[in-house]
Design a protein around this motif. Structure first.
Motif, PDB file in Angstrom:
ATOM      1  N   ALA A 170       0.823  -1.214   0.000  1.00  7.59           N
ATOM      2  CA  ALA A 170       0.000   0.000   0.000  1.00  7.59           C
ATOM      3  C   ALA A 170       0.857   1.263   0.000  1.00  7.59           C
ATOM      4  N   LYS A 171       2.013   1.198   0.667  1.00  8.50           N
ATOM      5  CA  LYS A 171       2.919   2.342   0.739  1.00  8.50           C
ATOM      6  C   LYS A 171       3.864   2.407  -0.462  1.00  8.50           C
ATOM      7  N   ARG A 172       3.702   1.440  -1.383  1.00  7.06           N
ATOM      8  CA  ARG A 172       4.527   1.350  -2.596  1.00  7.06           C
ATOM      9  C   ARG A 172       6.001   1.093  -2.269  1.00  7.06           C
ATOM     10  N   GLU A 173       6.240   0.430  -1.131  1.00  7.96           N
ATOM     11  CA  GLU A 173       7.611   0.052  -0.766  1.00  7.96           C
ATOM     12  C   GLU A 173       8.017  -1.249  -1.457  1.00  7.96           C
ATOM     13  N   ILE A 174       6.998  -2.030  -1.867  1.00 10.73           N
ATOM     14  CA  ILE A 174       7.233  -3.305  -2.550  1.00 10.73           C
ATOM     15  C   ILE A 174       6.047  -3.561  -3.481  1.00 10.73           C
ATOM     16  N   ASP A 175       6.249  -4.371  -4.502  1.00 11.61           N
ATOM     17  CA  ASP A 175       5.139  -4.645  -5.426  1.00 11.61           C
ATOM     18  C   ASP A 175       4.501  -5.996  -5.088  1.00 11.61           C
ATOM     19  N   PRO A 176       3.201  -6.182  -5.417  1.00  7.34           N
ATOM     20  CA  PRO A 176       2.502  -7.428  -5.082  1.00  7.34           C
ATOM     21  C   PRO A 176       3.061  -8.654  -5.800  1.00  7.34           C
ATOM     22  N   PHE A 177       3.629  -8.447  -6.986  1.00  6.41           N
ATOM     23  CA  PHE A 177       4.148  -9.577  -7.761  1.00  6.41           C
ATOM     24  C   PHE A 177       5.333 -10.237  -7.060  1.00  6.41           C
TER      25      PHE A 177
ATOM     26  N   ASP B 274       7.623 -14.630  -3.719  1.00  7.48           N
ATOM     27  CA  ASP B 274       8.265 -15.037  -2.467  1.00  7.48           C
ATOM     28  C   ASP B 274       7.455 -16.130  -1.766  1.00  7.48           C
ATOM     29  N   VAL B 275       6.129 -15.893  -1.657  1.00 11.88           N
ATOM     30  CA  VAL B 275       5.254 -16.855  -0.946  1.00 11.88           C
ATOM     31  C   VAL B 275       5.210 -18.189  -1.686  1.00 11.88           C
ATOM     32  N   VAL B 276       4.985 -18.137  -2.996  1.00 12.12           N
ATOM     33  CA  VAL B 276       4.880 -19.354  -3.786  1.00 12.12           C
ATOM     34  C   VAL B 276       6.218 -20.100  -3.819  1.00 12.12           C
ATOM     35  N   GLY B 277       7.290 -19.338  -3.894  1.00 15.43           N
ATOM     36  CA  GLY B 277       8.627 -19.957  -3.886  1.00 15.43           C
ATOM     37  C   GLY B 277       8.879 -20.761  -2.627  1.00 15.43           C
ATOM     38  N   LYS B 278       8.449 -20.231  -1.484  1.00 16.87           N
ATOM     39  CA  LYS B 278       8.646 -20.934  -0.205  1.00 16.87           C
ATOM     40  C   LYS B 278       7.780 -22.179  -0.094  1.00 16.87           C
ATOM     41  N   MET B 279       6.685 -22.214  -0.878  1.00 19.36           N
ATOM     42  CA  MET B 279       5.802 -23.396  -0.855  1.00 19.36           C
ATOM     43  C   MET B 279       6.269 -24.483  -1.822  1.00 19.36           C
ATOM     44  N   ASN B 280       7.342 -24.190  -2.573  1.00 20.79           N
ATOM     45  CA  ASN B 280       7.913 -25.136  -3.541  1.00 20.79           C
ATOM     46  C   ASN B 280       6.885 -25.583  -4.592  1.00 20.79           C
ATOM     47  N   LEU B 281       6.072 -24.631  -5.046  1.00 21.51           N
ATOM     48  CA  LEU B 281       5.083 -24.964  -6.079  1.00 21.51           C
ATOM     49  C   LEU B 281       5.691 -24.810  -7.484  1.00 21.51           C
TER      50      LEU B 281
END
Length: 311
Positions: free
Chosen positions: A292-299, A304-311
């Motif tokens: 929301a603060k534009r410090e990081i993008d949603p993509f 990051d999340v999907v990578g940690k789930m090994n999908l």
């Protein structure tokens, strides 16, 4: 006798209990459903959908009574708006169908939509399977009536009945929204009102655009409250069933439904895996604030999340 044996023996309470357990995502109930799955697939599933106020519940009631006269057993899954106070279903449909509730050949279940946008409770597919295994001939699934996202009903049913009504002012809107495309049979309910024939003509005109369709959906005039046109409507539903079963369309539709269900189950499993643990949810909340603060993008967060789930 355990719930599995009781269900196979035709115990109505066992069926109701198993549906409740599945709504609550009970793992033992899911294991029972997995074991009994080969015994499902015998019931004919009819979705009843349409705008609020179209008289879907009254029509479901009349269709059920007509099928009972033929000696058929019927299940009704009424997907109600979720109560904002209890999180459960507002049991309006069961109250209106009070007469049917004492019939041993009818099983009525109200389920809360629980905010699910498709108008269908997430547990509806499981409930259909339970009632199928329980041994019913027909299962009606009646939706909330929530607009275009109602197309979710097609993912659960063999035949979809679209109920329209004159005088609501949203007939054309529904047509434009594309909801009309999901109907296999159309019923113009309350057809004793002014504008009923015009509504039927509008539906017919829209159906004329799809000249390549193998099945031309019939449009039936009905006054459910007076039991007028109900027998003709049942005949139209049977004609669609016979058309589907006389070709490979029936198994194709069920295969597509199964594919959609698997995709939805995978989505649900992934979502639960991401949000289950409080720490993960905290991290997601923190990431959402940074987005929301534009410090990081949603993509990047998704990667990051999907990578940690090994999908």
């Amino acid at each position: 006798m355990d719930i599995e044996k009781r269900l196979l023996a035709g115990d109505k309470r066992a069926a109701a209990r198993l549906i409740s357990l599945l709504e609550n995502k009970d793992q033992e109930a899911l294991a029972i459903l997995k074991r009994l799955y080969p015994k499902s697939g015998n019931a004919y599933v009819i979705g009843i959908t349409g705008p609020p106020g179209a008289g879907k519940s009254t029509l479901t009631d009349k269709l059920t009574k007509a099928l009972r006269k033929e000696g058929k057993t019927v299940g009704i899954i009424a997907v109600d708006p979720t109560s904002p106070f209890t999180g459960g279903a507002i049991l309006g449909d069961r109250v209106r169908m009070n007469e049917l509730s004492t019939d041993p050949g009818v099983f009525i279940r109200s389920m809360g939509a629980r905010g699910h946008l498709g108008g269908i409770s997430e547990a509806t597919a499981s409930a259909i399977k339970v009632l199928d295994i329980y041994g019913l001939d027909y299962i009606f699934v009646e939706t909330v009536g929530v607009g275009q996202s109602e197309v979710d009903i097609v993912k659960n049913c063999d035949t979809t009945l679209m109920v329209m009504v004159p005088g609501l002012g949203d007939d054309i809107q529904a047509i434009k929204a594309g909801v009309m495309e999901i109907g296999d049979v159309f019923a113009v309910n309350k057809s004793d009102r002014d504008g009923a024939k015009r509504t039927a003509r509008e539906i017919d005109m829209m159906l004329d655009y799809n000249k390549d369709a193998l099945w031309r959906p019939p449009v039936k005039m009905v006054v459910a409250s007076e039991n007028q046109g109900v027998d003709e409507l049942i005949k139209a539903l049977h004609e669609h069933r016979d058309f589907m079963k006389s070709s490979d369309n029936f198994i194709k539709r069920r295969a597509q439904n199964a594919k959609n269900e698997v995709v939805e189950l995978i989505k649900e499993r992934i979502e639960r895996t991401i949000l289950d643990q409080s720490k993960r949810e905290e991290r997601l909340e923190h990431a959402a604030e940074r987005i929301a603060k534009r410090e990081i993008d949603p993509f990047s967060v998704v990667d990051d999340v999907v990578g940690k789930m090994n999908l």
